[in-house]
Scaffold this motif. Structure first.
Motif, PDB file in Angstrom:
ATOM      1  N   ASP A  33       0.922  -1.082   0.069  1.00  0.00           N
ATOM      2  CA  ASP A  33       0.304  -0.059   0.069  1.00  0.00           C
ATOM      3  C   ASP A  33       1.011   1.229   0.085  1.00  0.00           C
ATOM      4  O   ASP A  33       0.272   2.083   0.970  1.00  0.00           O
ATOM      5  N   SER A  34       2.002   1.277   0.266  1.00  0.00           N
ATOM      6  CA  SER A  34       3.163   2.200  -0.218  1.00  0.00           C
ATOM      7  C   SER A  34       3.516   2.631  -1.484  1.00  0.00           C
ATOM      8  O   SER A  34       4.746   3.228  -1.703  1.00  0.00           O
ATOM      9  N   GLY A  72      -0.002   6.014  -3.403  1.00  0.00           N
ATOM     10  CA  GLY A  72      -0.114   4.625  -2.363  1.00  0.00           C
ATOM     11  C   GLY A  72      -0.622   5.625  -1.407  1.00  0.00           C
ATOM     12  O   GLY A  72      -0.811   6.292  -1.133  1.00  0.00           O
ATOM     13  N   LYS A  99      -0.938   4.766   1.485  1.00  0.00           N
ATOM     14  CA  LYS A  99       0.295   4.999   3.002  1.00  0.00           C
ATOM     15  C   LYS A  99       1.527   5.466   2.957  1.00  0.00           C
ATOM     16  O   LYS A  99       2.111   4.856   2.401  1.00  0.00           O
ATOM     17  N   GLU A 100       2.242   6.178   3.512  1.00  0.00           N
ATOM     18  CA  GLU A 100       3.533   6.452   3.079  1.00  0.00           C
ATOM     19  C   GLU A 100       4.223   5.655   4.073  1.00  0.00           C
ATOM     20  O   GLU A 100       3.856   5.876   5.710  1.00  0.00           O
ATOM     21  N   ASP A 142       6.209   7.911  -0.524  1.00  0.00           N
ATOM     22  CA  ASP A 142       5.262   6.674  -0.893  1.00  0.00           C
ATOM     23  C   ASP A 142       6.513   6.569  -2.545  1.00  0.00           C
ATOM     24  O   ASP A 142       7.373   7.376  -2.539  1.00  0.00           O
ATOM     25  N   TYR A 171       7.148   0.668   7.885  1.00  0.00           N
ATOM     26  CA  TYR A 171       7.184   1.721   7.151  1.00  0.00           C
ATOM     27  C   TYR A 171       7.881   2.419   7.690  1.00  0.00           C
ATOM     28  O   TYR A 171       7.916   3.768   7.391  1.00  0.00           O
TER      29      TYR A 171
END
Length: 263
Positions: A186-187, A197, A199-200, A214, A251
């Motif tokens: 999701d990044s 994306g 999410k960063e 991202d 992350y």
């Protein structure tokens, strides 16, 4: 005390933060391993960070000792222009570089009876801030959206390596496509900001603040790249060096440069 090690050795200049002046010269001889809070307190007589700040966790990021020798205050400070965006390393004009070289030669002659003469002149293209030990106010200013996990470098997961090319240096970027599958799905986004994306991730490159970004799948690189030029300058990156990418959390990414063979 620093947040990351450096491959640079030998002479460089010291800048007093916010003064616009080079106030001294020093020789960087080694970088130590990351220190625990107990080790930080035991070595307080070297780095002079207050014990209260160590115990509070305010300097938990600044745990890499850069070991200096032949520290020489300049009799007369040398003014310089601090260009916007320069963080850890500053590129001087030819005039300032010449004045620093003259000052280094003069200090070598004065100290020759007690201090060994350096093997080469000052590398005046690489200049570190003298007040690199952060104050509490500086730490507050440098806070970022995601706190840096205090995971020792040896315990981080290796995501991949990216060889630096001449094009990377000229355009201030590096590729991560060979290990794109190591990042959270999701990044990773498309070619435009609208397709970013969901999410960063946080990229810690050793500067005063981390970067939230991202990944652009089409370009095979981090979408936000304004920091990469300073990252390359800080490490003195050159062609055939390698960017090492590790993770302390899914992350939270760390990058540093590993010296390669000379072209």
């Amino acid at each position: 005390m620093r947040s990351q090690a450096t491959s640079h050795r030998e002479w460089f200049g010291l800048i007093r933060k916010g003064s616009g002046l080079v106030v001294g010269l020093a020789r960087l001889v080694d970088c130590g391993k990351a220190l625990s809070p107990t080790e930080m307190i035991a070595s307080q007589h070297h780095h002079r960070i207050p014990v209260s700040m160590i115990r509070s966790g305010a300097v938990s990021k600044w745990v890499i000792p850069w070991k200096l020798e032949d520290i020489r205050p300049l009799e007369r400070s040398v003014p310089y222009e601090h260009k916007s965006g320069a963080v850890t390393w500053v590129l001087f004009s030819d005039e300032v570089s010449a004045r620093l070289a003259e000052a280094q030669e003069a200090s070598t002659q004065i100290a020759s009876n007690t201090i060994a003469t350096p093997s080469r002149k000052v590398d005046t293209s690489l200049i570190m801030r003298a007040s690199d030990q952060p104050t509490r106010d500086a730490l507050i200013k440098q806070q970022t959206p995601a706190a840096s996990p205090s995971v020792p470098e040896a315990q981080r997961q290796l995501l991949g390596r990216s060889r630096i090319t001449g094009g990377n240096l000229r355009n201030s970027h590096f590729y991560i496509g060979d290990f794109l599958d190591k990042f959270p799905a999701d990044s990773i986004g498309g070619s435009s900001k609208e397709a970013a994306g969901s999410k960063e991730i946080t990229v810690d490159w050793g500067g005063p603040s981390t970067v939230m970004t991202d990944i652009d799948r089409t370009k095979r690189m981090f979408r936000k790249r304004g920091w990469v030029r300073q990252f390359f300058l800080a490490y003195g990156a050159r062609e055939n060096d390698t960017v090492i990418v590790t993770a302390s959390a899914p992350y939270h990414i760390h990058v540093h440069v590993e010296r390669g063979s000379k072209p």
